[in-house]
Structure formats: structure tokens, C-alpha cells
Scaffold this motif. Structure first.
Motif, PDB file in Angstrom:
ATOM      1  N   LEU A  22       0.908  -1.263  -0.087  1.00  0.00           N
ATOM      2  CA  LEU A  22       0.282  -0.145  -0.229  1.00  0.00           C
ATOM      3  C   LEU A  22       1.299   1.614  -0.124  1.00  0.00           C
ATOM      4  O   LEU A  22       0.730   2.674  -0.546  1.00  0.00           O
ATOM      5  CB  LEU A  22      -0.727  -0.415   0.987  1.00  0.00           C
ATOM      6  CG  LEU A  22      -1.782   0.974   1.495  1.00  0.00           C
ATOM      7  CD1 LEU A  22      -3.089   1.055  -0.075  1.00  0.00           C
ATOM      8  CD2 LEU A  22      -2.480   1.316   2.902  1.00  0.00           C
ATOM      9  N   ALA A  23       2.100   1.201   0.996  1.00  0.00           N
ATOM     10  CA  ALA A  23       2.835   2.825   0.126  1.00  0.00           C
ATOM     11  C   ALA A  23       3.276   2.969  -0.541  1.00  0.00           C
ATOM     12  O   ALA A  23       3.551   3.967  -1.224  1.00  0.00           O
ATOM     13  CB  ALA A  23       4.242   2.278   2.254  1.00  0.00           C
ATOM     14  N   ILE A  24       4.318   1.918  -1.052  1.00  0.00           N
ATOM     15  CA  ILE A  24       4.713   1.557  -2.926  1.00  0.00           C
ATOM     16  C   ILE A  24       3.633   2.615  -3.606  1.00  0.00           C
ATOM     17  O   ILE A  24       3.594   3.211  -4.264  1.00  0.00           O
ATOM     18  CB  ILE A  24       5.193   0.667  -2.971  1.00  0.00           C
ATOM     19  CG1 ILE A  24       6.724   0.137  -2.047  1.00  0.00           C
ATOM     20  CG2 ILE A  24       5.642   0.277  -4.192  1.00  0.00           C
ATOM     21  CD1 ILE A  24       7.672   0.987  -2.948  1.00  0.00           C
ATOM     22  N   THR A  25       2.628   1.729  -3.468  1.00  0.00           N
ATOM     23  CA  THR A  25       1.498   1.913  -4.262  1.00  0.00           C
ATOM     24  C   THR A  25       0.997   3.398  -3.918  1.00  0.00           C
ATOM     25  O   THR A  25       0.702   4.107  -5.167  1.00  0.00           O
ATOM     26  CB  THR A  25      -0.175   1.103  -4.145  1.00  0.00           C
ATOM     27  OG1 THR A  25       0.270   0.001  -4.235  1.00  0.00           O
ATOM     28  CG2 THR A  25      -1.187   1.265  -5.195  1.00  0.00           C
ATOM     29  N   PHE A  26       1.082   4.204  -2.758  1.00  0.00           N
ATOM     30  CA  PHE A  26       0.783   4.984  -3.116  1.00  0.00           C
ATOM     31  C   PHE A  26       1.783   6.405  -3.152  1.00  0.00           C
ATOM     32  O   PHE A  26       1.704   6.763  -4.850  1.00  0.00           O
ATOM     33  CB  PHE A  26       0.690   5.685  -1.232  1.00  0.00           C
ATOM     34  CG  PHE A  26       0.950   6.619  -1.940  1.00  0.00           C
ATOM     35  CD1 PHE A  26      -0.014   8.152  -1.531  1.00  0.00           C
ATOM     36  CD2 PHE A  26       1.716   7.878  -0.924  1.00  0.00           C
ATOM     37  CE1 PHE A  26      -0.104   9.517  -0.925  1.00  0.00           C
ATOM     38  CE2 PHE A  26       1.751   9.496  -0.028  1.00  0.00           C
ATOM     39  CZ  PHE A  26       0.454   9.804  -0.386  1.00  0.00           C
ATOM     40  N   GLY A  27       3.175   5.964  -3.116  1.00  0.00           N
ATOM     41  CA  GLY A  27       4.157   6.884  -4.073  1.00  0.00           C
ATOM     42  C   GLY A  27       4.014   6.270  -5.667  1.00  0.00           C
ATOM     43  O   GLY A  27       4.088   7.339  -6.744  1.00  0.00           O
ATOM     44  N   ALA A  28       4.223   5.339  -5.810  1.00  0.00           N
ATOM     45  CA  ALA A  28       4.044   4.855  -7.710  1.00  0.00           C
ATOM     46  C   ALA A  28       3.061   5.389  -8.199  1.00  0.00           C
ATOM     47  O   ALA A  28       3.056   6.216  -9.751  1.00  0.00           O
ATOM     48  CB  ALA A  28       3.982   3.255  -7.402  1.00  0.00           C
ATOM     49  N   SER A  29       1.247   5.401  -7.725  1.00  0.00           N
ATOM     50  CA  SER A  29       0.245   6.663  -8.038  1.00  0.00           C
ATOM     51  C   SER A  29       0.439   7.491  -7.986  1.00  0.00           C
ATOM     52  O   SER A  29       0.415   8.222  -9.682  1.00  0.00           O
ATOM     53  CB  SER A  29      -0.711   5.802  -7.081  1.00  0.00           C
ATOM     54  OG  SER A  29      -0.339   6.917  -5.998  1.00  0.00           O
ATOM     55  N   LEU A  30       0.796   8.200  -7.720  1.00  0.00           N
ATOM     56  CA  LEU A  30       1.222   9.673  -7.716  1.00  0.00           C
ATOM     57  C   LEU A  30       2.866  10.027  -8.823  1.00  0.00           C
ATOM     58  O   LEU A  30       2.245  11.119  -9.365  1.00  0.00           O
ATOM     59  CB  LEU A  30       2.023  10.478  -5.881  1.00  0.00           C
ATOM     60  CG  LEU A  30       0.672  11.238  -4.850  1.00  0.00           C
ATOM     61  CD1 LEU A  30       1.388  11.845  -4.196  1.00  0.00           C
ATOM     62  CD2 LEU A  30      -0.208  11.886  -6.024  1.00  0.00           C
ATOM     63  N   MET A  31       3.305   9.817  -8.744  1.00  0.00           N
ATOM     64  CA  MET A  31       4.318   9.936  -9.490  1.00  0.00           C
ATOM     65  C   MET A  31       4.289   8.713 -11.385  1.00  0.00           C
ATOM     66  O   MET A  31       4.347  10.569 -12.012  1.00  0.00           O
ATOM     67  CB  MET A  31       5.472   8.510  -9.148  1.00  0.00           C
ATOM     68  CG  MET A  31       6.553   8.606 -10.316  1.00  0.00           C
ATOM     69  SD  MET A  31       7.858   6.722  -9.797  1.00  0.00           S
ATOM     70  CE  MET A  31       8.553   7.194 -11.959  1.00  0.00           C
ATOM     71  N   THR A  32       3.380   7.866 -10.953  1.00  0.00           N
ATOM     72  CA  THR A  32       2.608   7.767 -12.354  1.00  0.00           C
ATOM     73  C   THR A  32       1.948   9.103 -12.992  1.00  0.00           C
ATOM     74  O   THR A  32       1.858   9.460 -13.769  1.00  0.00           O
ATOM     75  CB  THR A  32       1.575   6.818 -12.355  1.00  0.00           C
ATOM     76  OG1 THR A  32       2.594   5.521 -12.305  1.00  0.00           O
ATOM     77  CG2 THR A  32       1.025   6.255 -14.169  1.00  0.00           C
ATOM     78  N   ALA A  33       0.649   9.976 -11.641  1.00  0.00           N
ATOM     79  CA  ALA A  33      -0.332  10.902 -11.965  1.00  0.00           C
ATOM     80  C   ALA A  33       0.647  11.870 -13.015  1.00  0.00           C
ATOM     81  O   ALA A  33       0.419  12.673 -13.741  1.00  0.00           O
ATOM     82  CB  ALA A  33      -0.823  10.920 -11.301  1.00  0.00           C
ATOM     83  N   MET A  34       1.515  12.172 -11.925  1.00  0.00           N
ATOM     84  CA  MET A  34       2.652  13.449 -11.928  1.00  0.00           C
ATOM     85  C   MET A  34       2.991  13.604 -13.871  1.00  0.00           C
ATOM     86  O   MET A  34       3.139  13.739 -14.595  1.00  0.00           O
ATOM     87  CB  MET A  34       3.482  13.897 -10.970  1.00  0.00           C
ATOM     88  CG  MET A  34       2.898  14.215 -10.555  1.00  0.00           C
ATOM     89  SD  MET A  34       2.014  16.171 -10.061  1.00  0.00           S
ATOM     90  CE  MET A  34      -0.169  14.639  -9.220  1.00  0.00           C
ATOM     91  N   GLY A 322       7.717   5.384   5.456  1.00  0.00           N
ATOM     92  CA  GLY A 322       6.617   4.259   4.672  1.00  0.00           C
ATOM     93  C   GLY A 322       7.130   2.437   4.799  1.00  0.00           C
ATOM     94  O   GLY A 322       7.322   1.526   5.865  1.00  0.00           O
ATOM     95  N   ILE A 323       7.646   1.647   3.688  1.00  0.00           N
ATOM     96  CA  ILE A 323       8.777   1.187   3.586  1.00  0.00           C
ATOM     97  C   ILE A 323       9.744   0.610   5.054  1.00  0.00           C
ATOM     98  O   ILE A 323       9.812  -0.194   5.926  1.00  0.00           O
ATOM     99  CB  ILE A 323       9.402   0.708   2.496  1.00  0.00           C
ATOM    100  CG1 ILE A 323       8.433   0.846   1.635  1.00  0.00           C
ATOM    101  CG2 ILE A 323       9.780  -0.049   2.523  1.00  0.00           C
ATOM    102  CD1 ILE A 323       7.154  -0.470   0.520  1.00  0.00           C
TER     103      ILE A 323
END
Length: 430
Positions: A22-34, A322-323
């Protein structure tokens, strides 16, 4: 044995692994969006900025730039005024960066007289469907170029009546002219007074000096003044790349560049390289940059990119922290297991490999989920903030996965060092 241990690791401590994913998903989702927004919105935002008008002005080589001191015009008079051939205008759409040319409009200006009141009269394209040498057709003119202009009444249609005009609001109020009214203009053409009856098609509201002018179809003014196929200025709106050191050097002196530098500059959509190519395509012209607009565009795009970069870095740092917290807890929970591995002969490298594979798989899964969620975020940002759809970028997927794995590994580096420092004898005794 190694893969059996990995499988067992994922069958135990499922809750902590889900939190890590979940922590990785949060960061990766924002990176993908940006990343998706940055890659896709640049041109779209640039096109939106074109609504502020042209960023390039093309004039004949001999035309003097206005010289004003304390508001007084000291521009030298031109005895042999030169013009641009109207037939050469479409060459602008044939340059290397032709797809970056959003719109353009030519102008021809004269001084008219109405009831002993002098007023500038401007001939231009309003919405002219033009065929370029490739056979393609495009609509060019001030209707799109000056998108903030408002008309009370109707716009003039190119190819329609040549006796129609748009009257600037200030002059219309001064002369009490309303849409539908007819009036007569007189133009001094080299000592010969020529009169023309015009109908006010609409009243033009612009908020600038255009409200003190009269606008007519270009061919109408060309016919009155005897300057068929002639224009004296072209405004061009082009999508451009913000300037850098190379662009500034080239603008100062293109001959100072090496061959490699010249090719790089020529093949990049800097405003200076687009002007250079327009000057190549139309003989006897000089291009000028409208600096307020091009600098403003570059600053906005740079600030947007910087903001998105900062948001992405912040999200990745949060994911890494978080990780780190989750993996520290995992190491403490598995002290005895790590101690037992070391006691039976497992090397530090084997322990690192075990945890690295586990963490990499967590990063990979989190990256995949983050990519999918990030595309949803990008769509929402595009629609709500920029009012446009953001296309899915497959190029972002490998970047997101690699960064997700790197963040997972970097975030786990401190817990891994803790695991390597564990003393098997103390752990097993305790």
C-alpha cells in the motif's frame, strides 16, 4: 530451497506485506499521475497559453521598429515601403516545425477618415480557409488568434461581402455607430481620395487599442489602396520550448554554433529556431519575438514541471519512510528466523538476497497497482484542473516499476543493516 523460503515468506506476515504494498502503491500512483500529466499536458497547456495571442511577429526586412520617447513617435518615415507577398504567407506552415504553428493572421493598415475623424483601418483574415502547398486546408485568422475578442453582432465571414467591417468599441461610441449601420470611409491613396461605403457587421470589444480601429477583410483594404496581394505584418502563434543557454546563443548569433549545436537548436522548437525557419521560407522578412508572451509561457511551464517534480519526490520519500518503518517491524518479528539462518551457516549475502527478493517483489506489485491507480488520478487531474483528458502513457510503466523497486530497496536499507548485525547466539538464547 531458496524459492521455497520466498514462498513461505509471502504466506506469513500478510498484513505487514499488504501495508508495504500500500505504501509503495501510494508513491507509485502519484509518480505515475505526475509523469503522465507532465508528458501529456505540456503541449495542451502550451496551446491554452496561445489564447493570450501571437508570440511571433513577421515584418518586411526594411520595416523600422517603432521608436517612441515619452509617448511621442519618432519612427523614421519610409520612402520606399516594402511589403510581404500574401501568396508567401502559407510558407509558414511548411517549415520543419509546421505542426507547431497554431495560427497566424496577416495585416495591412491605412488611415481612413469618417466625418472628419481619422481612424486606423486594418485589413486582415477573420477566419480564412487556406490551402497550403501540401494540399491540406486550415482555418487561419484573428477569430482564433485573438480568442479573447468579443463581437456584439456578427463576425465577418471571409469570402462573403467585401463591404462589411468590425468597428472598435471606443470609435463606435464616439461616432455613434451600431451593428447594421452604414458609413462611408475616405482613404488617401498617394494623393487620390478614395471613398468606400461599409456596413458595421459588429462592434469589437477587446480591452486594448483595437477598440479604436476599424477591421475589414484584407482583400477589401488591398483593393481600396491598390496593394493587391500585399501585407505589412504577420502575427504567428506557435508552440515553443522554453529557452535555454543554447537558444540564447543561437538567437544572438546562429553562426557562432558548431554544426552539432546548430542541428540541435534547429531541430528543437525554440522560438528563435522557428523564427529562423520562417525567415528561410519567406524571402525578405524579419521575425521578432513577443518576449512578454514567450517568457511568460516558459516560466509557467517550468514552474508547473517543478511543482510536479516536488510532489513526486515528496510522495516517494513518504513511501520510502513507510517501507522503512514496516520492514523494521518485520526484521524485529523475524529475529529468531534470521538468527537460525546464520547459525546453520547462511552468509550475510544469502540473508540480503532473501530480503532483497522479498522487498523487490513488494515493490513490483506496489508499482503495478500504483501505475493503474496513477492513471485514474491523472485523468481526474486532467479533467478537473486542466479541463482536458490525459492519455495513458505506456512509457511511464517501466519508469514507475523501476522507481517503485528502488524506493522499496532504499527504504529497507536500514532494516537490512539491522538484520545483518544480529548475533545468532544472543537471538536464539533470548
Amino acid at each position: 530451497m531458496f524459492f521455497r523460503m520466498i514462498r513461505r515468506l509471502f504466506s506469513r506476515g500478510l498484513k505487514s506485506k499488504l501495508l508495504a504494498i500500500l505504501a509503495i502503491t501510494f508513491g507509485a500512483s502519484l509518480m505515475t499521475a505526475m509523469l503522465s500529466v507532465t508528458l501529456d499536458i505540456g503541449d495542451k497547456l502550451n496551446k491554452e497559453l496561445k489564447s493570450f495571442g501571437s508570440n511571433i511577429v513577421i515584418v518586411p526586412e526594411s520595416k523600422s521598429l517603432p521608436v517612441k520617447i515619452d509617448g511621442v513617435d519618432f519612427t523614421p518615415l519610409e520612402k520606399n515601403k516594402k511589403y510581404i507577398d500574401e501568396k508567401d504567407i502559407t510558407n509558414i506552415k511548411m517549415i520543419f516545425w509546421r505542426h507547431n504553428i497554431v495560427d497566424f493572421a496577416p495585416y495591412l493598415t491605412a488611415t481612413a477618415e469618417i466625418n472628419n475623424k481619422q481612424v486606423p483601418i486594418v485589413g486582415t483574415w477573420f477566419k480564412n480557409n487556406v490551402k497550403i502547398p501540401t494540399g491540406e486546408r486550415f482555418d487561419f485568422g484573428v477569430k482564433k488568434l485573438k480568442s479573447w475578442w468579443e463581437v456584439e453582432g456578427d463576425w465577418i465571414t471571409n469570402g462573403g461581402s467585401k463591404d462589411e467591417a468590425l468597428i472598435g468599441l471606443k470609435f463606435a461610441e464616439k461616432m455613434n455607430i451600431k451593428p447594421g449601420d452604414q458609413f462611408e470611409v475616405t482613404i488617401n491613396n498617394n494623393g487620390t481620395l478614395l471613398s468606400k461605403k461599409l456596413t458595421a457587421k459588429g462592434i469589437l470589444k477587446t480591452g486594448d487599442q483595437a477598440e479604436s480601429k476599424i477591421y475589414v477583410p484584407l482583400d477589401t483594404l488591398q483593393s481600396i489602396t491598390g496593394l493587391e496581394n500585399k501585407v505589412e505584418e504577420i502575427e504567428v502563434s506557435a508552440l515553443t520550448t522554453p529557452e535555454n543557454k543554447l537558444a540564447r546563443r543561437a538567437k544572438a548569433d546562429p553562426d557562432s554554433l558548431t554544426t552539432a549545436e546548430f542541428d540541435t537548436w534547429y531541430c528543437t522548437a525554440y522560438v528563435s529556431s522557428i523564427i529562423y525557419q520562417i525567415e528561410e521560407s519567406i524571402p525578405g522578412v524579419v521575425g521578432k519575438e513577443v518576449r512578454q508572451i514567450t517568457q511568460g509561457e516558459g516560466q509557467i511551464l517550468n514552474k508547473m514541471s517543478l511543482l510536479m517534480l516536488l510532489v513526486t519526490i515528496t510522495a516517494l520519500i513518504s513511501s520510502g519512510l513507510g517501507i522503512s518503518s514496516i520492514m523494521t517491524t518485520r526484521v524485529l518479528e523475524r529475529q529468531q528466523e534470521i538468527g537460525l539462518l546464520k547459525a546453520i551457516g547462511a552468509s550475510n549475502l544469502a540473508v540480503i538476497a532473501l530480503f532483497t527478493v522479498e522487498i523487490s517483489l513488494v515493490g513490483l506489485i506496489g508499482g503495478l497497482f500504483g501505475y493503474g491507480l496513477g492513471n485514474i488520478f491523472a485523468t481526474i487531474i486532467g479533467q478537473q484542473v486542466f479541463g482536458t483528458a490525459i492519455s495513458v502513457k505506456l512509457l511511464v510503466l517501466p519508469l514507475t516499476l523501476v522507481m517503485a523497486i528502488i524506493v522499496a530497496l532504499v527504504g529497507s536499507s536500514s532494516p537490512l543493516r539491522m538484520a545483518l548485525k544480529l548475533d545468532p547466539a544472543e537471538v536464539l538464547r533470548g
